[in-house]
Design an enzyme around this catalytic site. Structure first.
Site, PDB file in Angstrom:
ATOM      1  N   ASP A  26      -7.250  -2.470  20.934  1.00 46.70           N
ATOM      2  CA  ASP A  26      -7.628  -1.375  20.151  1.00 46.70           C
ATOM      3  C   ASP A  26      -8.450  -1.282  19.290  1.00 46.70           C
ATOM      4  OD1 ASP A  26      -5.867   1.322  20.173  1.00 46.70           O
ATOM      5  OD2 ASP A  26      -6.806   1.175  18.308  1.00 46.70           O
ATOM      6  N   HIS A  59       1.077   1.900  16.178  1.00 44.25           N
ATOM      7  CA  HIS A  59       1.560   2.124  14.724  1.00 44.25           C
ATOM      8  C   HIS A  59       2.687   2.667  14.305  1.00 44.25           C
ATOM      9  CE1 HIS A  59      -2.969   1.647  14.143  1.00 44.25           C
ATOM     10  NE2 HIS A  59      -3.241   2.754  14.797  1.00 44.25           N
ATOM     11  N   ASP A  95     -10.007   3.549  21.993  1.00 40.32           N
ATOM     12  CA  ASP A  95     -10.979   4.005  20.871  1.00 40.32           C
ATOM     13  C   ASP A  95     -11.995   2.867  20.536  1.00 40.32           C
ATOM     14  OD1 ASP A  95      -8.984   2.639  19.978  1.00 40.32           O
ATOM     15  OD2 ASP A  95      -8.345   3.875  18.201  1.00 40.32           O
ATOM     16  N   HIS A 123      -7.957  -0.220  16.147  1.00 39.00           N
ATOM     17  CA  HIS A 123      -7.245  -0.459  15.070  1.00 39.00           C
ATOM     18  C   HIS A 123      -6.089  -1.463  15.351  1.00 39.00           C
ATOM     19  CE1 HIS A 123      -8.228   3.873  14.729  1.00 39.00           C
ATOM     20  NE2 HIS A 123      -8.555   3.603  13.436  1.00 39.00           N
TER      21      HIS A 123
END
Length: 175
Positions: free
Chosen positions: A76, A40, A159, A78
């Site tokens: 992931d 990110h 995650d 995200h």
């Protein structure tokens, strides 16, 4: 964020940098356990607990050391918006991501293609291993094979695992 966060981020990147240099010096493979992988973080902003973008910076180091095409595979819950932003204008870096949609950070739509080097595939909340494997086998891995990278970096967030309390993607250890 605590008083040790920045040092931990630097150590994480140092691990990735060390692995990259090891490969640049002729090693066939290397492994760097970097948490978080930093997907990110952008060039001018941290986000999503990511302070340094280990994958994007490692690809840059490898290419500075003479590597040709490099691929970053982002697995992931995200989307890796920071990694995509770092490489989407670079034709010799491939980026593939599977992630839940809609979700933070709000990027990663399939139509986001960079210069033809970006491949985003979204998963619906509740999707599991069958959907995950189908996306990678039918779409992302064939695109990777067509790109024919010299080196592959895997940016793996854990995650998307069914045991993560925030995730709505139900991946297992086998996935």
């Amino acid at each position: 964020i605590t008083h040790g966060t920045w040092q931990a981020a630097q150590w994480s990147f140092a691990s990735a940098q060390s692995a990259a240099l090891h490969v640049a010096d002729g090693a066939r493979s290397a492994f760097a356990l970097c948490r978080p992988p930093g997907h990110h973080a952008t060039a001018d902003m941290y986000g999503g607990y990511c302070f340094l973008n280990n994958a994007a910076l490692t690809a840059e180091i490898l290419q500075a050391k003479g590597a040709g095409k490099v691929a970053v595979l982002d697995v992931d819950f995200h989307h890796g918006n920071g990694t995509q932003a770092a490489v989407e204008g670079t034709a010799d870096v491939f980026f593939a991501s599977s992630h839940q949609w809609p979700l933070y950070p709000g990027s990663g739509r399939p139509e986001e293609r960079g210069v033809g080097n970006v491949f985003n595939r979204v998963m619906a909340p509740g999707a599991g291993g069958d959907a995950f494997r189908r996306i990678w086998r039918a779409e992302l891995l064939p695109a990777l094979a067509d790109f024919a990278p010299e080196l592959i970096l895997v940016s793996a967030g854990f995650d998307a695992h069914a045991d993560d309390p925030l995730a709505e993607i139900e991946l297992s250890d086998a996935d």
